[in-house]
Structures are given as structure tokens and as C-alpha cells.
Motif scaffolding. Structure first.
Motif, PDB file in Angstrom:
ATOM      1  N   ASN A 140      36.133  37.300  55.701  1.00 53.77           N
ATOM      2  CA  ASN A 140      36.698  37.719  56.991  1.00 53.77           C
ATOM      3  C   ASN A 140      36.439  39.198  57.215  1.00 53.77           C
ATOM      4  N   TYR A 141      36.101  39.580  58.440  1.00 50.40           N
ATOM      5  CA  TYR A 141      35.889  41.002  58.734  1.00 50.40           C
ATOM      6  C   TYR A 141      36.147  41.246  60.202  1.00 50.40           C
ATOM      7  N   TYR A 142      36.528  42.464  60.510  1.00 59.59           N
ATOM      8  CA  TYR A 142      36.833  42.810  61.889  1.00 59.59           C
ATOM      9  C   TYR A 142      35.583  43.369  62.553  1.00 59.59           C
ATOM     10  N   SER A 143      35.300  42.877  63.736  1.00 58.58           N
ATOM     11  CA  SER A 143      34.124  43.329  64.480  1.00 58.58           C
ATOM     12  C   SER A 143      34.559  44.228  65.619  1.00 58.58           C
ATOM     13  N   TRP A 149      38.451  39.367  64.855  1.00 55.28           N
ATOM     14  CA  TRP A 149      38.163  38.995  63.481  1.00 55.28           C
ATOM     15  C   TRP A 149      37.095  37.920  63.498  1.00 55.28           C
ATOM     16  N   ARG A 150      36.108  38.066  62.615  1.00 59.99           N
ATOM     17  CA  ARG A 150      35.044  37.082  62.507  1.00 59.99           C
ATOM     18  C   ARG A 150      34.980  36.569  61.073  1.00 59.99           C
ATOM     19  N   ARG A 151      34.298  35.446  60.906  1.00 62.80           N
ATOM     20  CA  ARG A 151      34.167  34.878  59.579  1.00 62.80           C
ATOM     21  C   ARG A 151      32.720  34.531  59.290  1.00 62.80           C
TER      22      ARG A 151
ATOM     23  N   PRO B 128      45.826  38.860  59.715  1.00 69.95           N
ATOM     24  CA  PRO B 128      44.723  39.665  59.172  1.00 69.95           C
ATOM     25  C   PRO B 128      44.919  41.128  59.565  1.00 69.95           C
ATOM     26  N   LYS B 129      44.764  42.013  58.596  1.00 68.01           N
ATOM     27  CA  LYS B 129      44.981  43.437  58.854  1.00 68.01           C
ATOM     28  C   LYS B 129      43.826  44.258  58.306  1.00 68.01           C
ATOM     29  N   ASN B 130      43.833  45.517  58.676  1.00 65.50           N
ATOM     30  CA  ASN B 130      42.802  46.424  58.200  1.00 65.50           C
ATOM     31  C   ASN B 130      43.120  46.875  56.770  1.00 65.50           C
ATOM     32  N   HIS B 133      40.011  42.937  51.829  1.00 62.85           N
ATOM     33  CA  HIS B 133      40.173  41.481  51.861  1.00 62.85           C
ATOM     34  C   HIS B 133      39.548  40.806  50.648  1.00 62.85           C
TER      35      HIS B 133
END
Lengths: 383, 383
Positions: A140-143, A149-151, B128-130, B133
Motif C-alpha cells: 500500500n502507498y499513498y499517491s 491510497w493505491r495498492r 491507512p496513515k503516513n 507500512h
């Protein structure tokens, strides 16, 4: 007496279809423990659903089949022989196309769908075997670009954890329209294909990144006039992949980061995305694969003008790109077959070196793409 | 004129429910892009399905709601307020309980099911947070005892790859009956819960193994007389876990392998499996957790006789076991609530040290188990 024997033989003959049905095996795509759908030796499929109160039920698998209710409330139907490989299908109840409760579900058709996997004579390459196995990791990461949030699902080859100094080349592998990042590891069996190829020494151990694929910039207006799926109109996927996903992967995994160690491929929409991304980033990718979807060329257009002239100098392009791979199933819809074959012919005519493969007897479906991945993965990252 | 105004006010008042519906937000559990189901501010849910030809449609979410068709072929219904947390639900069409095509699907109820996640006031801990992960990895392995390929999902905490010499404690975490190894990472949001706890320094970085859970020895006859789900009768899960899964995990991951660094927990059936496994393997586990399912005690039975006398010497047991955790939701069915609370009281009476938690206002559902995991994960592996 003769008449009685004839009647008996007639009765026996009449029961053969019923007997044949009992020789079926539950599909591998069933919910564990479910006996139906069953696949018969000639690849006809028997579907069975309990619904005492239903008015009309159909199975939609390539074509629609009416189911028939027996006295105990079970509806059944036996289809015509179905081609090898994975097919999405629906149960139609009360006019709605829904999932068969007996099937596992797969994200395809833009929703969760039922699926059935018909064994192929040549299926050994995607079976689980007693070889070292890789892992598929959910990341999971934030774009920032899409503000969401994307996977991604990331395959790491066997030995990745045991060799903490080793770095690996990376294949970015995209699904098709209506599918998502679960498509390749689930329907595509990419982990088994790679595990087996690597164990046989036919593919270089590699990381494979399967990204969500849909990316729209919320600050850009969605075009409603452009053709193609809405997801492709305000599409910023190539930028998300190059500016966000690749740096995230290079940070989170032990990758080799030069262009000779980075490949991309995709199926259908993912093939278009691959050409869209790689042809405008030739400094970042040395391998391009389009399975049932490749470059886009208007009829009569000059390939040397396409992609801002990336193909204008065939010799320079051939020197730069290590593998260009284009494939299509021979039974795909005419429009798709003609489009991909036409692109291959235009590449040929322009003197662009590439591998062209026609998957015999397969549709615009996963069997074409499993075979294509098997070939493509064995061609890339070779010294 | 007064009458006209009264009529107008009446008309305005009548439109309020329709207006209120437009203030809903699409559920997080929807297929991306689907606007329905929508959750209203008071936790009523609006369902909407296009089915022009349907005869009768219902939503089954705790109770059955009849849907109503409008002139454009859409069926809608607004439920009563629904409790916070994750609920499985069904669309009933033509008498069959099926998935809502607008919902993602979740393996529960022994099949793929629709689900809806109602936001909780106290939901921050699974967002989900910064923060750094972890990853959830899909691991395939062959089981000699069951003669089958099995799958586990394995959570590795943030930093696992970056610290190739570091070893981690392991929590074996099991789902409930009718669910599988996807339950905890999908419905349970265990990755978010652990990521956040670890980032806050409230939990020790740990590996979490979520195994398939169903294990039958094909050479053993299935008992048809024993009570409980069939999967539990010829169940060899405790042996598969101890003899096959733990060695496989200890080989594939950098684990700490002593009992002080191995925990087990599970929900409902997984809680029973946890007690069944750990109480007969006290040399291998130092932490036991049962969420809405714990030890089994017949009414009037002596707890000191249970599990071959493992609890016969409370002082010795208390010294040996670091954490015993038992939890239940206050709104769970009476039989379950009484059973778990009774087990807690029997532990108390016998002088067995344990943590008992009642989750306020939650059912035999994931909100009880998310809260339990949050607590349990912060109690284990403390020096």
C-alpha cells in the motif's frame, strides 16, 4: 423378446448422457468443497444451483444457456464444450447478471465475477510444483498525483529473502480493462508461471510489479468526448507509474534501476498502457510487451510519426530496445486480431525488430495472456 | 391560501427523506466507482440495484428488507440504522442469496459474500496513515499431512527487508468458520492495525501468519456424529499448524523460534482452534488469545480437568503463560456471550490469570475482532 432387448438398449443409450455427467470433476475455480460447476472430459460444463423459488435462471458463458429445474429445487444445465483456459461467467437470476454462489469471484468485467478454469493439455507450466516458490506481496502507498491510497501486488522470486545483497530486474505487468492488481496473480497464475520458468533456468529471477492501473488526476477534468473507457480519458497512469510507482518500488525492494533491468508488459488495455508509457520513456525501459493490445495506429497512419517519432529511426530504435513483443489469440474478436496483427505488420514494414506470437485457438482471455507471459518472461533480462 | 401553504409545506416535508438520501456517501466496500450502497449520517444504508426485469428483490443485512422498483428499473431500499463495523450481506434475487454486483466480495458465510463497512467513531486505529507500512505476503506450500497445496497470508512489519539480520516474534492469527486466510488482511484490516500500533510504539514489530485454517487428513474418516462444523470433526489443523506451518514459517522468514516469541489467537472457530492448539502445546506458545471463541467447557465441568489437566496447577500455568486473552462483543448472540463469559468466570474461579474484554455494542462480527486484535497485539511480546 427382441423388442424388449431393443427397448432395454434404448433405455441404456438414453441414460448415457446422464452417466457421462457423473464423470465430471469440480472446477478448480469452485469455492472449496463445492461439487459444481463440473467439467466433463469433453470440456462441457455442468452448472447446478439450488433455487427452489426461482422463475428463470441462465448461465452466461460465451452464450446464454437456460437452466432447468428438477423436483428438488436444483437448476442444472450442461453447456457446449468450452475452450481451454479461464473464462468469466455470470448466473442470470431475475434479469440480473450475478455471481454463481458456488464459484470463487474474480475482479473482471468491472465487478466481482464468477470464473471457470478449463484445464489445458499444455497447462503444466502454470501448475504448483515442488520447486522453490516466490511470494506475492501486497504493498500500500499513498499517491500524491491521484490523492489516494493505491495498492500494488509485487512478486518477489524464490531466494529474495535469503540473498539480502542481491538486486533484481523488474517487470511492470499490467492487467486489462475491468480488472485490477489481483488479475495477474489470481486469474493469470503469474506466480506459478514465474516460479516454474525460474526453476527450469528459462527466466532470470525478477521482481514483478502489478499495479492498480487506473489513475485519474482529480484536478484534471474528465473528458466525456474521447473514445475508449472513461478510465483511459483523464488517465495519468503513465505519469503515476514513472514518477510515483517506480521510485516507491526502487526504494522498497532491492531492484536494479537501470533501463536494461526494467521491462513493462500488459494485456489488452494494459498493453496500450505499456506502449503509452514505454514509448515516451525509452530512457527508462529496454523491454516492451503488448499481449492482445499493443501500440495504437490509425488506419493509413505512418508508424514513424507515432509516439513523437520514437520509431522514426528504426536502426537506432532496434539498437536501443532489447525486446519488443506483440501477441494475439487466433480466436480473438476480428477487430482486436486485425488491430494487433496490423500493428505487427507496420512494425515489420518499418524494419522494427520484434517478436510476434499468435496463440493458437485462444480468445481475448487469460489463456492467451498466460502463454504470452511465459514467452515474454523467458525473453527479457538476458545478458 | 393558508391551505395552499400548508400543502406546500407538506410537500416539502415529504421530500425530506429523499433529500436526506442524497447526503449519503458511497461505502468503502463498494466496487470502485459505484455510488451505492450509500451510508447516511445516521448509519442507515441505501441500497440500489438496476434490475428492470426482476420480480422481487430483498437485501439481507441482519434482517430482510424488501426493495422497491422505480420507473427506470432501479430497485432501492433504505435500511434501519446499522451498527458500526463490517457486516456481510446478501442480495436476494429469485429466492437465491447472492452478491450485490456493486459490492466487493469477501470470503465469509462459506462463500463469496457482499460486505459493508460502517464507519466507527473510533476507527482511526485501522485507517491507512503516513507511517511505515508492512506487507502482506501470499505464501504457497505443499502439506504432506493433508496432501494438498495450502496458502498462508504472512504480514511482515515495516523495516523487515531493510534489516536483514533482525529476527521477529510470530503471531499465528486465525479467522472464523466460513472465512479463510483473506479474512484478517481484508475484512479485519490487520495490516493497518499493526502498522499503526507499531508506528506508535504500542506493539512490538512482529510477523503475523494467517493460515487457511481448514485441514482434514484424507486418510482419516470424517465423523458424522460429532457436533460442530464438519470441518472441525476430522480436523487436523492443530497438527498441521505445529508440524508443518510453523517449521515452514521458521524456514522462510527470520523468526524468533522460542515459545516466548510465539503467540496464537483467533476469532470464533479460530479461537477454539487457538485453545485446542496452544493448550496441548504449551512448550511452543506463551500467549493465547480467543476473540468471541475461547476454550470449550461443558456446563458443570471442572476446568482443572480440561485440556489433559493443563490448568490443574494454576500457579504453574500462570508462571508459564505470559498472556491469556479472552474477549466477546456485548451484543453477540446470548449463547456465545454466555459461553465466553462463562469460560472467563471459570478461569477467574480457578485463579488463572487472564485479560477479559467486552467490546461495547458490537456483534459476532469484525468490529469486535478488530478491537480485540488492537488490544491483544499491544499486550504480547513485551519484555
Amino acid at each position: 423378446m427382441k423388442r424388449l432387448i431393443a427397448l432395454l438398449i434404448g433405455a441404456i443409450t438414453l441414460t448415457v448422457p446422464a452417466l457421462a455427467q457423473t464423470t465430471g470433476v469440480p472446477a478448480s475455480t469452485n469455492i472449496p468443497g463445492q461439487k459444481y460447476p463440473q467439467i466433463l472430459p469433453d470440456n462441457r460444463v455442468v452448472f447446478r444451483v439450488k433455487a427452489p423459488d426461482a422463475r428463470k435462471l441462465q448461465i452466461d458463458l460465451m452464450k446464454k444457456y437456460d437452466m432447468v429445474k428438477d423436483t428438488s429445487g436444483f437448476w442444472t444445465v450442461t453447456t457446449e464444450p468450452v475452450g481451454e483456459g479461464f473464462h468469466y461467467y455470470s448466473l442470470i437470476a431475475d434479469g440480473i447478471a450475478i455471481c454463481d454462489p458456488a464459484s470463487q469471484t474474480f475482479y473482471g468485467m468491472g465487478r466481482m465475477a464468477s470464473g471457470i478454469d478449463i484445464p489445458d493439455k499444455d497447462m503444466d507450466y502454470y501448475q504448483p510444483k515442488n520447486v522453490p516458490h516466490g511470494q506475492v506481496r501486497s504493498v500500500n502507498y499513498y499517491s500524491e498525483m491521484t490523492k489516494a491510497w493505491r495498492r500494488a501486488n509485487v512478486y518477489t522470486p524464490a531466494g529474495y529473502d535469503e540473498n539480502p545483497k542481491k538486486r533484481y530486474p523488474v517487470l511492470y505487468l499490467q492487467h486489462g480493462s475491468g480488472e485490477d492488481e489481483t488479475g495477474w496473480p489470481t486469474q493469470g497464475k503469474m506466480d506459478m508461471i514465474l516460479d516454474n520458468l525460474i526453476a527450469e533456468g528459462k527466466a532470470t529471477p525478477m521482481i514483478v510489479v502489478m499495479e492498480r492501473g487506473y489513475a485519474t488526476d482529480p484536478t484534471r477534468p474528465v473528458s466525456t468526448t474521447a473514445s475508449g473507457p472513461a478510465s483511459m480519458n483523464s488517465n495519468v497512469f503513465p505519469e503515476v507509474l514513472v514518477k510515483e510507482v517506480i521510485p516507491m518500488i526502487d526504494k522498497s525492494f532491492r531492484t536494479l534501476t537501470d533501463r536494461d533491468n526494467r521491462a513493462m508488459a500488459g494485456l489488452s488495455m494494459g498493453g496500450f498502457q505499456t506502449f503509452q508509457t514505454t514509448m515516451t520513456n525509452l530512457d527508462k525501459f529496454a523491454y516492451i510487451g503488448g499481449f492482445s493490445g499493443a501500440g495504437r495506429l490509425q488506419p493509413g497512419a505512418d508508424i514513424k510519426q507515432a509516439y513523437d517519432g520514437a520509431l522514426a529511426d528504426p536502426d537506432a530504435f532496434n539498437k536501443k530496445m532489447k525486446v519488443v513483443y506483440v501477441s494475439i489469440g487466433t480466436k480473438e474478436p476480428e477487430r482486436m486480431y486485425t488491430g494487433v496483427k496490423g500493428f505487427h505488420e507496420a512494425l515489420d514494414k518499418a524494419g522494427i525488430r520484434h517478436v510476434y506470437y499468435e496463440s493458437p485457438g485462444t480468445l481475448h482471455e487469460w489463456q492467451t495472456w498466460r502463454r504470452s507471459l511465459r514467452q515474454y518472461a523467458s525473453l527479457i533480462f538476458k545478458k
